[in-house]
Enzyme design. Structure first.
Site, PDB file in Angstrom:
ATOM      1  CG  HIS A 207      -0.204   0.058   2.513  1.00  0.00           C
ATOM      2  ND1 HIS A 207       0.301  -1.050   3.143  1.00  0.00           N
ATOM      3  CD2 HIS A 207       0.140   1.116   3.292  1.00  0.00           C
ATOM      4  CE1 HIS A 207       0.909  -0.693   4.253  1.00  0.00           C
ATOM      5  NE2 HIS A 207       0.833   0.623   4.373  1.00  0.00           N
ATOM      6  CG  ASP A 209       1.983   4.688   4.751  1.00  0.00           C
ATOM      7  OD1 ASP A 209       1.380   3.605   4.579  1.00  0.00           O
ATOM      8  OD2 ASP A 209       2.990   4.799   5.474  1.00  0.00           O
ATOM      9  CG  HIS A 265       5.176   0.594   2.791  1.00  0.00           C
ATOM     10  ND1 HIS A 265       4.858   1.884   2.453  1.00  0.00           N
ATOM     11  CD2 HIS A 265       4.429   0.321   3.894  1.00  0.00           C
ATOM     12  CE1 HIS A 265       3.979   2.366   3.305  1.00  0.00           C
ATOM     13  NE2 HIS A 265       3.680   1.427   4.203  1.00  0.00           N
ATOM     14  NE  ARG A 275       6.694  -6.139  12.061  1.00  0.00           N
ATOM     15  CZ  ARG A 275       6.392  -4.929  11.589  1.00  0.00           C
ATOM     16  NH1 ARG A 275       5.386  -4.245  12.072  1.00  0.00           N
ATOM     17  NH2 ARG A 275       7.118  -4.410  10.612  1.00  0.00           N
TER      18      ARG A 275
HETATM   19  O1  LIG Z   1       4.617  -1.791  10.911  1.00  0.00           O
HETATM   20  C1  LIG Z   1       5.205  -1.578   9.862  1.00  0.00           C
HETATM   21  O2  LIG Z   1       6.377  -1.938   9.653  1.00  0.00           O
HETATM   22  C2  LIG Z   1       4.517  -0.832   8.747  1.00  0.00           C
HETATM   23  C3  LIG Z   1       3.087  -0.558   8.982  1.00  0.00           C
HETATM   24  C4  LIG Z   1       2.493   0.201   7.851  1.00  0.00           C
HETATM   25  O3  LIG Z   1       2.851   0.070   6.727  1.00  0.00           O
HETATM   26  C5  LIG Z   1       1.427   1.163   8.139  1.00  0.00           C
HETATM   27  O4  LIG Z   1       1.020   1.287   9.295  1.00  0.00           O
HETATM   28  O5  LIG Z   1       0.980   1.830   7.197  1.00  0.00           O
HETATM   29 FE   LIG Z   2       2.145   1.767   5.592  1.00  0.00          FE
END
Ligand SMILES: O=C(O)CCC(=O)C(=O)O
Ligand SMILES: [Fe+2]
Length: 296
Positions: A207, A209, A265, A275
């Protein structure tokens, strides 16, 4: 008179036996040969199919095996910055000169936030997320939902961390820190290997952001757990044609990047363990700014 028999002339007895033996033996030879040929055809077909699949797969740029790790979990990075050309995503929004990205890219640093700070904030995340969360592997705790009851310690810790990350981003992208505003959503995330129950749990999709969250101009992630110590899988991947770029989470590691599609990403599925991370995002538009979380 007996009727005359039509058909091929009868052959002498001795010859006929010899021919039968001959016919039998060629039939026996032919069978394994035919079976061999059939198997060869199947193997050739299988190999061709595998080859075509591989070529299609790699030309589509979805080969996750071709990935370069830009930040290993074991290394302590002072700062690593990679500049990438900005996408046009920012053109569709109001521009704020001196803030809206003109220089785009991504950076990682392990020296801005200490592992102790990460540990303290993870304990708060654990506590907060233990009160609720999804059944489906991915839970978030929005720090501005008002549902989180936080103490003074958290408020100060969050403010310090936010300020340090803000300065780091400003320096890396050559902008003034005072032009950046914290924006929504800013949240703790907890991911484990439990099966996804709803689409909200499907955190692993690629996606952008700026598309997902609208107001984001600069995204930062502060990792609160260690890859391969606390969890497996769950690495962060910048998707790039030909070679993806992977960031392995490490407690205290800050990964930051411009939020447009130059930084498409995804997060790999978490295979075991838990995690924790915190997403802290900034906007250049003061109308989309929010205050730090306050005591409730
Ligand atoms: O937690 C992560 O490494 C990325 C999370 C992510 O891509 C997001 O919250 O938009
Ligand atoms: Fe993200």
């Amino acid at each position: 008179m007996a009727p005359q028999r039509r058909g091929p002339p009868r052959v002498p007895e001795g010859n006929s036996a010899a021919e039968r033996r001959h016919a039998n033996s060629t039939k026996k030879d032919r069978l394994p040969q035919e079976a061999q040929r059939t198997w060869l055809r199947i193997v050739a077909l299988g190999v061709s199919l595998a080859l075509v699949t591989f070529l299609l797969w790699s030309s589509a740029g979805i080969d996750d095996d071709v990935a370069e790790v830009v930040a290993h979990r074991g290394e302590v990075l002072e700062g690593r910055f990679i500049e990438v050309p900005c996408s046009e995503d920012y053109d569709g929004h109001r521009r704020f000169e001196g803030c809206t990205p003109r220089k785009c890219g991504r950076g990682v640093t392990d020296i801005v936030i200490t592992r102790e700070e990460a540990e303290q904030i993870r304990r708060i995340a654990e506590k907060g997320l233990s009160l609720g969360g999804s059944d489906g592997g991915a839970s978030i705790l929005d720090l501005h939902s008002g549902a989180l009851s936080v103490g003074k310690h958290f408020v100060n810790l969050y403010r310090d961390i936010r300020q340090k990350v803000q300065l780091t981003i400003a320096e890396a992208f050559g902008i003034r820190a005072s032009l950046l505003y914290l924006t929504k959503p800013t949240f703790f995330s907890r991911i484990n290997s439990t099966e996804a129950q709803t689409a909200h749990d499907e955190y692993w999709h690629a996606h952008v952001d700026k598309v997902t969250y609208g107001s984001f101009d600069y995204t930062s992630l502060l990792y609160l757990s260690d890859y391969l110590e606390d969890f497996g899988g769950g690495r962060f991947v910048f998707m790039e044609e030909g070679s993806n770029k992977t960031v392995e989470p490490r407690a205290g590691r800050v990964s930051f990047f411009t939020s447009g599609s130059e930084n498409l990403h995804r997060v790999e599925k978490v295979l075991w363990g838990t995690r924790y991370a915190i997403t802290i995002a900034f906007t250049c538009n003061p109308d989309h700014g929010i205050e730090d979380p306050v005591l409730t």
